[in-house]
Design a protein around this motif. Structure first.
Motif, PDB file in Angstrom:
ATOM      1  N   ASN A 196       1.092 -34.307 -31.023  1.00  0.00           N
ATOM      2  CA  ASN A 196       0.682 -35.584 -31.270  1.00  0.00           C
ATOM      3  C   ASN A 196       1.956 -36.517 -31.967  1.00  0.00           C
ATOM      4  O   ASN A 196       2.475 -36.352 -32.908  1.00  0.00           O
ATOM      5  CB  ASN A 196      -0.492 -35.632 -32.430  1.00  0.00           C
ATOM      6  CG  ASN A 196      -0.978 -36.847 -32.596  1.00  0.00           C
ATOM      7  OD1 ASN A 196      -0.429 -37.842 -32.738  1.00  0.00           O
ATOM      8  ND2 ASN A 196      -2.318 -36.875 -33.125  1.00  0.00           N
ATOM      9  N   TYR A 197       2.292 -37.167 -30.849  1.00  0.00           N
ATOM     10  CA  TYR A 197       3.595 -38.057 -31.188  1.00  0.00           C
ATOM     11  C   TYR A 197       3.345 -39.122 -32.337  1.00  0.00           C
ATOM     12  O   TYR A 197       4.296 -39.277 -33.297  1.00  0.00           O
ATOM     13  CB  TYR A 197       3.911 -38.846 -29.878  1.00  0.00           C
ATOM     14  CG  TYR A 197       5.032 -40.011 -29.773  1.00  0.00           C
ATOM     15  CD1 TYR A 197       6.194 -39.897 -29.661  1.00  0.00           C
ATOM     16  CD2 TYR A 197       4.469 -41.314 -30.266  1.00  0.00           C
ATOM     17  CE1 TYR A 197       6.944 -40.883 -29.601  1.00  0.00           C
ATOM     18  CE2 TYR A 197       5.568 -42.308 -30.201  1.00  0.00           C
ATOM     19  CZ  TYR A 197       6.691 -41.998 -29.884  1.00  0.00           C
ATOM     20  OH  TYR A 197       7.560 -43.139 -29.968  1.00  0.00           O
ATOM     21  N   TRP A 198       2.217 -39.482 -32.552  1.00  0.00           N
ATOM     22  CA  TRP A 198       1.845 -40.428 -33.478  1.00  0.00           C
ATOM     23  C   TRP A 198       1.843 -39.612 -34.879  1.00  0.00           C
ATOM     24  O   TRP A 198       2.266 -40.243 -35.728  1.00  0.00           O
ATOM     25  CB  TRP A 198       0.569 -41.086 -33.323  1.00  0.00           C
ATOM     26  CG  TRP A 198      -0.001 -42.125 -34.222  1.00  0.00           C
ATOM     27  CD1 TRP A 198       0.664 -43.298 -34.461  1.00  0.00           C
ATOM     28  CD2 TRP A 198      -1.214 -42.251 -34.878  1.00  0.00           C
ATOM     29  NE1 TRP A 198       0.158 -44.173 -35.186  1.00  0.00           N
ATOM     30  CE2 TRP A 198      -1.028 -43.485 -35.742  1.00  0.00           C
ATOM     31  CE3 TRP A 198      -2.355 -41.529 -35.049  1.00  0.00           C
ATOM     32  CZ2 TRP A 198      -2.289 -43.884 -36.292  1.00  0.00           C
ATOM     33  CZ3 TRP A 198      -3.139 -41.911 -36.165  1.00  0.00           C
ATOM     34  CH2 TRP A 198      -3.137 -43.320 -36.512  1.00  0.00           C
ATOM     35  N   ALA A 199       1.194 -38.441 -34.812  1.00  0.00           N
ATOM     36  CA  ALA A 199       1.110 -37.616 -36.102  1.00  0.00           C
ATOM     37  C   ALA A 199       2.709 -37.410 -36.492  1.00  0.00           C
ATOM     38  O   ALA A 199       3.023 -37.327 -37.754  1.00  0.00           O
ATOM     39  CB  ALA A 199       0.395 -36.416 -36.162  1.00  0.00           C
ATOM     40  N   GLN A 200       3.510 -37.192 -35.691  1.00  0.00           N
ATOM     41  CA  GLN A 200       5.195 -36.714 -35.955  1.00  0.00           C
ATOM     42  C   GLN A 200       5.739 -38.155 -36.835  1.00  0.00           C
ATOM     43  O   GLN A 200       6.487 -37.945 -37.624  1.00  0.00           O
ATOM     44  CB  GLN A 200       5.868 -36.432 -34.771  1.00  0.00           C
ATOM     45  CG  GLN A 200       5.340 -35.706 -34.021  1.00  0.00           C
ATOM     46  CD  GLN A 200       5.040 -34.020 -34.450  1.00  0.00           C
ATOM     47  OE1 GLN A 200       5.715 -33.761 -35.373  1.00  0.00           O
ATOM     48  NE2 GLN A 200       3.929 -33.753 -34.227  1.00  0.00           N
ATOM     49  N   ALA A 201       5.360 -39.302 -36.381  1.00  0.00           N
ATOM     50  CA  ALA A 201       5.805 -40.443 -37.026  1.00  0.00           C
ATOM     51  C   ALA A 201       5.329 -40.589 -38.429  1.00  0.00           C
ATOM     52  O   ALA A 201       6.103 -40.867 -39.348  1.00  0.00           O
ATOM     53  CB  ALA A 201       5.504 -41.810 -36.334  1.00  0.00           C
ATOM     54  N   HIS A 202       4.167 -39.963 -38.921  1.00  0.00           N
ATOM     55  CA  HIS A 202       3.856 -40.082 -39.955  1.00  0.00           C
ATOM     56  C   HIS A 202       4.133 -38.922 -40.934  1.00  0.00           C
ATOM     57  O   HIS A 202       4.445 -38.960 -42.093  1.00  0.00           O
ATOM     58  CB  HIS A 202       1.997 -40.057 -39.866  1.00  0.00           C
ATOM     59  CG  HIS A 202       1.748 -41.535 -39.442  1.00  0.00           C
ATOM     60  ND1 HIS A 202       1.721 -42.785 -40.297  1.00  0.00           N
ATOM     61  CD2 HIS A 202       1.020 -41.688 -38.175  1.00  0.00           C
ATOM     62  CE1 HIS A 202       1.274 -43.557 -39.525  1.00  0.00           C
ATOM     63  NE2 HIS A 202       0.852 -42.958 -38.395  1.00  0.00           N
ATOM     64  N   LEU A 203       4.476 -37.804 -40.256  1.00  0.00           N
ATOM     65  CA  LEU A 203       5.375 -36.542 -41.016  1.00  0.00           C
ATOM     66  C   LEU A 203       6.457 -37.257 -41.367  1.00  0.00           C
ATOM     67  O   LEU A 203       7.017 -36.896 -42.351  1.00  0.00           O
ATOM     68  CB  LEU A 203       5.347 -35.703 -39.845  1.00  0.00           C
ATOM     69  CG  LEU A 203       6.241 -34.370 -40.408  1.00  0.00           C
ATOM     70  CD1 LEU A 203       5.617 -33.898 -41.405  1.00  0.00           C
ATOM     71  CD2 LEU A 203       6.279 -33.484 -39.131  1.00  0.00           C
TER      72      LEU A 203
END
Length: 374
Positions: free
Chosen positions: A60-67
């Motif tokens: 999940n590319y988007w989740a990595q941003a929030h990580l």
């Protein structure tokens, strides 16, 4: 120090500690090397993980941003060189897993990644990441439906999800041309997506190729209000006072329509596990910044207090309803309900997803930020 002062210090330490153990939980359950390569680290989408998730076939590319955003929050809370090393490895791994590109074909996802990498750039090298992402966003603007950028390459949708974070990113960069485009995107959202009866923004529009609006998606998600609130704060700080008033309006509307007994509403599994956490991030910023942006007006102070209360009440609920799992606390997507511990990779409940755990971590970092800023 007064008794009240002692209480504040104790509370600050308490929320910082809760944020810290939330970080440890995500680290223990979800961080793994990418394809077993040295010097890499990435968030696994599920815990317990399926074989596909462990191999990052699904990610999940988007989740990595929030990580990345959460790790920057944690570094601001308590600087640690080991965390910086992990952050550097995650940033490097995102590009590697994304086909040696920083941007995504999803403009909203790319904008969130740009925001995270811009913050991370103060701590670790990000090369030309932000530059590459911003280049993609600049050319995503069209005049269809009056303006704005598309949600994704090849889609017919325009909405807050892409225009919101893109506006914040362009405003933070501070370039005159970028700021002009940011203001245009913000005005487009205000003019085309605002539900004036409640003060919230609808998700977005389906637009035909001739520019005609085919359908408006009349739903108001927590995270879209969060990024619009962030838009208002950034443009107010850039010298447009009307946006401070719109920020106040947004905070009040959120409290009236997107919270249950003061707790931010959950949106289920998948990406929805992050929605309330994203809103909490921008509510915390509103609580801290709104009064000064308006010369400490009575209405801004009131909105600031509402924003703070929403964050703290939500954080208390998330903590109260956490489950105990390996490595640290585990959160559900709805902070008003007790979290459940997944039994196996086949136990498909939202609690096994990285998104829900980042959402829980995010609300506790927001609470810790407010308490240490008192």
């Amino acid at each position: 120090m007064s008794s009240m002062g002692n209480d504040i210090v104790a509370s600050a330490r308490l929320w910082a500690a809760r944020a810290a153990v939330s970080e440890l939980g995500v680290q223990a359950r979800h961080l793994r090397r990418l394809w077993a390569q040295p010097g890499t680290l990435l968030g696994v989408d599920g815990w317990p993980a399926t074989r596909s998730e462990r191999l990052y076939r699904r990610w999940n590319y988007w989740a990595q941003a929030h990580l990345i955003d959460c790790m920057v929050d944690a570094q601001e809370r308590y600087p640690n060189p080991v965390r910086v090393s992990h952050l550097s490895r995650i940033v490097r791994s995102v590009r590697l897993r994304n086909g040696r590109r920083w941007a995504s074909d999803d403009y909203g996802d790319a904008a969130f990644m740009g925001l995270a990498l811009l913050r991370a750039s103060a701590l670790v090298p990000v090369d030309d990441a932000v530059k590459e992402i911003v280049h993609r966003l600049r050319y995503a603007w069209t005049d269809h439906a009056g303006g704005g950028i598309w949600s994704r390459v090849g889609e017919d949708f325009k909405g807050v999800r892409a225009n919101g974070p893109a506006t914040i990113l362009l405003t933070r960069l501070g370039d005159r041309v970028d700021l002009q485009q940011a203001r245009a995107m913000a005005e487009w959202m205000e003019d085309h997506l605002l539900d004036e009866t409640v003060g919230l923004l609808w998700v977005g529009l389906h637009v035909n190729m001739d520019g005609e609006v085919r359908e408006m998606v009349k739903e108001a998600y927590t995270y879209t209000q969060g990024v619009f609130l962030g838009v208002c704060l950034e443009l107010a700080a850039a010298g447009d006072p009307v946006w401070a008033e719109r920020a106040e309006r947004t905070v009040i509307a959120i409290s009236e329509h997107l919270a249950n007994n003061g707790v931010l509403r959950g949106h289920g599994g998948g990406d929805g596990g992050l929605y309330a956490g994203i809103l909490a991030r921008y509510l915390a910023l509103a609580a801290l910044r709104l009064p000064a942006l308006t010369g400490f007006s009575v209405t801004a102070i009131a909105a600031s207090e509402i924003a703070q209360q929403l964050v703290m009440t939500s954080a208390a609920a998330a903590w109260r309803n956490r489950a105990v799992a390996r490595g640290g606390p585990l959160y559900g997507p709805d902070w008003t309900l007790p979290a459940r511990v997944p039994r196996s990779p086949r136990h498909t409940i939202p609690e096994r997803e990285l998104s829900a755990q980042l959402g829980g971590w995010m609300i506790l970092e927001a609470a810790a930020l407010l308490e240490r800023s008192r």
